[in-house]
Motif scaffolding. Structure first.
Motif, PDB file in Angstrom:
ATOM      1  N   LEU A   7      38.027  34.325  42.040  1.00  0.00           N
ATOM      2  CA  LEU A   7      37.815  34.470  40.393  1.00  0.00           C
ATOM      3  C   LEU A   7      38.766  35.659  40.030  1.00  0.00           C
ATOM      4  O   LEU A   7      39.284  35.702  38.864  1.00  0.00           O
ATOM      5  CB  LEU A   7      36.431  34.646  40.121  1.00  0.00           C
ATOM      6  CG  LEU A   7      35.831  34.959  38.640  1.00  0.00           C
ATOM      7  CD1 LEU A   7      36.618  33.674  37.772  1.00  0.00           C
ATOM      8  CD2 LEU A   7      34.804  34.827  38.611  1.00  0.00           C
ATOM      9  N   GLN A   8      38.623  36.910  40.994  1.00  0.00           N
ATOM     10  CA  GLN A   8      39.477  38.020  40.099  1.00  0.00           C
ATOM     11  C   GLN A   8      40.882  37.775  40.180  1.00  0.00           C
ATOM     12  O   GLN A   8      41.436  37.987  39.373  1.00  0.00           O
ATOM     13  CB  GLN A   8      39.363  39.043  41.269  1.00  0.00           C
ATOM     14  CG  GLN A   8      37.887  39.720  41.038  1.00  0.00           C
ATOM     15  CD  GLN A   8      37.592  40.787  42.091  1.00  0.00           C
ATOM     16  OE1 GLN A   8      37.976  40.654  43.259  1.00  0.00           O
ATOM     17  NE2 GLN A   8      36.669  41.524  41.807  1.00  0.00           N
ATOM     18  N   LEU A   9      41.365  36.971  41.303  1.00  0.00           N
ATOM     19  CA  LEU A   9      42.736  36.522  41.546  1.00  0.00           C
ATOM     20  C   LEU A   9      43.105  35.767  40.112  1.00  0.00           C
ATOM     21  O   LEU A   9      44.276  36.016  39.463  1.00  0.00           O
ATOM     22  CB  LEU A   9      43.068  35.700  42.773  1.00  0.00           C
ATOM     23  CG  LEU A   9      44.562  35.285  42.790  1.00  0.00           C
ATOM     24  CD1 LEU A   9      45.413  36.375  43.128  1.00  0.00           C
ATOM     25  CD2 LEU A   9      44.454  34.110  43.846  1.00  0.00           C
ATOM     26  N   LEU A  10      42.154  34.697  39.680  1.00  0.00           N
ATOM     27  CA  LEU A  10      42.625  33.851  38.554  1.00  0.00           C
ATOM     28  C   LEU A  10      42.703  34.529  37.316  1.00  0.00           C
ATOM     29  O   LEU A  10      43.272  34.300  36.446  1.00  0.00           O
ATOM     30  CB  LEU A  10      41.552  32.712  38.723  1.00  0.00           C
ATOM     31  CG  LEU A  10      41.672  31.642  37.683  1.00  0.00           C
ATOM     32  CD1 LEU A  10      43.050  30.991  37.349  1.00  0.00           C
ATOM     33  CD2 LEU A  10      40.620  30.490  37.787  1.00  0.00           C
ATOM     34  N   ASN A  11      41.674  35.391  37.239  1.00  0.00           N
ATOM     35  CA  ASN A  11      41.523  36.387  36.058  1.00  0.00           C
ATOM     36  C   ASN A  11      42.858  37.186  35.932  1.00  0.00           C
ATOM     37  O   ASN A  11      43.323  37.565  34.706  1.00  0.00           O
ATOM     38  CB  ASN A  11      40.325  37.225  36.051  1.00  0.00           C
ATOM     39  CG  ASN A  11      39.108  36.594  35.554  1.00  0.00           C
ATOM     40  OD1 ASN A  11      39.153  35.611  35.084  1.00  0.00           O
ATOM     41  ND2 ASN A  11      37.917  37.201  36.105  1.00  0.00           N
ATOM     42  N   LEU A  12      43.040  37.769  36.903  1.00  0.00           N
ATOM     43  CA  LEU A  12      44.478  38.513  36.852  1.00  0.00           C
ATOM     44  C   LEU A  12      45.695  37.596  36.401  1.00  0.00           C
ATOM     45  O   LEU A  12      46.346  38.392  35.636  1.00  0.00           O
ATOM     46  CB  LEU A  12      45.042  39.293  38.445  1.00  0.00           C
ATOM     47  CG  LEU A  12      46.247  39.535  38.776  1.00  0.00           C
ATOM     48  CD1 LEU A  12      46.631  40.760  37.595  1.00  0.00           C
ATOM     49  CD2 LEU A  12      46.466  39.815  39.943  1.00  0.00           C
ATOM     50  N   PHE A  13      45.874  36.794  36.963  1.00  0.00           N
ATOM     51  CA  PHE A  13      46.904  35.913  36.603  1.00  0.00           C
ATOM     52  C   PHE A  13      46.836  35.157  35.037  1.00  0.00           C
ATOM     53  O   PHE A  13      48.000  34.908  34.325  1.00  0.00           O
ATOM     54  CB  PHE A  13      47.389  34.663  37.516  1.00  0.00           C
ATOM     55  CG  PHE A  13      48.111  35.381  38.705  1.00  0.00           C
ATOM     56  CD1 PHE A  13      49.630  35.582  38.760  1.00  0.00           C
ATOM     57  CD2 PHE A  13      47.584  35.551  39.715  1.00  0.00           C
ATOM     58  CE1 PHE A  13      50.407  36.047  39.506  1.00  0.00           C
ATOM     59  CE2 PHE A  13      48.371  36.412  40.780  1.00  0.00           C
ATOM     60  CZ  PHE A  13      49.721  36.392  40.832  1.00  0.00           C
ATOM     61  N   THR A  14      45.793  35.019  34.710  1.00  0.00           N
ATOM     62  CA  THR A  14      45.653  34.551  33.224  1.00  0.00           C
ATOM     63  C   THR A  14      45.880  35.911  32.487  1.00  0.00           C
ATOM     64  O   THR A  14      46.407  35.696  31.368  1.00  0.00           O
ATOM     65  CB  THR A  14      44.117  34.408  33.104  1.00  0.00           C
ATOM     66  OG1 THR A  14      43.615  33.305  33.776  1.00  0.00           O
ATOM     67  CG2 THR A  14      43.536  33.763  31.686  1.00  0.00           C
ATOM     68  N   ASP A  15      45.414  37.000  32.652  1.00  0.00           N
ATOM     69  CA  ASP A  15      46.038  38.124  32.100  1.00  0.00           C
ATOM     70  C   ASP A  15      47.385  38.401  32.043  1.00  0.00           C
ATOM     71  O   ASP A  15      47.857  38.749  31.200  1.00  0.00           O
ATOM     72  CB  ASP A  15      45.305  39.564  32.522  1.00  0.00           C
ATOM     73  CG  ASP A  15      43.586  39.704  32.499  1.00  0.00           C
ATOM     74  OD1 ASP A  15      43.211  38.749  31.739  1.00  0.00           O
ATOM     75  OD2 ASP A  15      43.262  40.492  33.212  1.00  0.00           O
ATOM     76  N   LYS A  16      47.946  37.890  32.951  1.00  0.00           N
ATOM     77  CA  LYS A  16      49.620  37.904  33.217  1.00  0.00           C
ATOM     78  C   LYS A  16      50.222  36.752  32.439  1.00  0.00           C
ATOM     79  O   LYS A  16      51.498  36.569  32.361  1.00  0.00           O
ATOM     80  CB  LYS A  16      50.210  38.205  34.496  1.00  0.00           C
ATOM     81  CG  LYS A  16      49.531  39.454  35.143  1.00  0.00           C
ATOM     82  CD  LYS A  16      50.039  40.666  34.460  1.00  0.00           C
ATOM     83  CE  LYS A  16      49.686  41.992  35.237  1.00  0.00           C
ATOM     84  NZ  LYS A  16      50.546  43.047  34.686  1.00  0.00           N
ATOM     85  N   THR A  17      49.495  35.731  31.937  1.00  0.00           N
ATOM     86  CA  THR A  17      49.978  34.639  31.161  1.00  0.00           C
ATOM     87  C   THR A  17      50.186  34.736  29.455  1.00  0.00           C
ATOM     88  O   THR A  17      49.079  35.412  28.990  1.00  0.00           O
ATOM     89  CB  THR A  17      49.185  33.236  31.334  1.00  0.00           C
ATOM     90  OG1 THR A  17      49.332  33.301  32.793  1.00  0.00           O
ATOM     91  CG2 THR A  17      49.832  32.173  30.738  1.00  0.00           C
ATOM     92  N   LYS A  18      51.089  34.730  28.992  1.00  0.00           N
ATOM     93  CA  LYS A  18      51.428  34.783  27.543  1.00  0.00           C
ATOM     94  C   LYS A  18      50.040  33.939  26.738  1.00  0.00           C
ATOM     95  O   LYS A  18      49.706  32.809  27.227  1.00  0.00           O
ATOM     96  CB  LYS A  18      52.624  34.372  27.141  1.00  0.00           C
ATOM     97  CG  LYS A  18      53.878  34.921  27.422  1.00  0.00           C
ATOM     98  CD  LYS A  18      54.942  34.411  26.930  1.00  0.00           C
ATOM     99  CE  LYS A  18      56.191  35.149  27.362  1.00  0.00           C
ATOM    100  NZ  LYS A  18      57.513  34.517  26.998  1.00  0.00           N
TER     101      LYS A  18
END
Length: 192
Positions: free
Chosen positions: A135-146
């Protein structure tokens, strides 16, 4: 200090068993993606996403990670033989669960999370190892997505049943919406 978790095998292209990377390229073509920045989780020895996006004239650029030494060696061989591919495709060797957010741009237009929950190392999120949970990984990459960018999942992943629970929690935490299914892919869009 613990050793890095890595995969001691490789994945060649077996489209009949795992077509997600081919289906991503089909989705990108269907969406007419042009001049976009893509993050790809899990290259395979085939590097079919990076290679296709570099060679198809779309102007798309791909940054990808592999936790397989053999897959990384295949990347080195690929770009040493085809310099044009290296201009628009870069892969690195590492454990995605150890990603340092400061090393990533806040600019991805599409992120593949095809292998979410597939890595079963018991120490990944431990204090000693210092990695993320799924979940933390998915949140990180969501934050890095426009905003307006896409996060894609593979519905036939060996761990998709586990990933569904993570995705459900993620939907509650992040401003995303499910926009479609494309072949074997589940497509979400970041809304804010």
């Amino acid at each position: 200090m613990p050793k890095m978790n890595y995969w001691t095998d490789k994945w060649d292209l077996h489209e009949d068993i795992c077509p997600c990377d081919v289906h991503f390229n089909d989705w990108a073509e269907d969406q007419k993606l042009k001049n976009k920045l893509i993050y790809h989780f899990g290259t395979g020895t085939h590097h079919v996403i990076g290679r296709k996006q570099a060679e198809n004239g779309s102007g798309n650029n791909v940054l990808a990670i592999t936790a397989s030494i053999e897959e990384y060696e295949a990347f080195i061989k690929l770009v040493s033989e085809y310099s044009k591919v290296n201009k628009q495709y870069s892969a690195y060797f590492g454990d995605i669960y150890l990603t340092n957010p400061t090393l990533l741009p806040d600019a991805f237009d599409a992120v593949t999370m095809f292998h979410l929950c597939e890595f079963f190392f018991p120490n990944t999120a431990s204090k000693e190892y210092g990695g993320f949970t799924d979940l933390q990984l998915l949140n990180l990459f969501t934050d890095k997505t426009k905003v307006g960018g896409h996060i894609l999942f593979y519905t036939r992943s060996i761990a998709f049943d586990k990933a569904k629970a993570v995705i459900a929690d993620w939907e509650k935490e992040k401003k995303v919406k499910r926009v479609s299914e494309f072949k074997t892919l589940l497509v979400y869009q970041k809304t804010a």
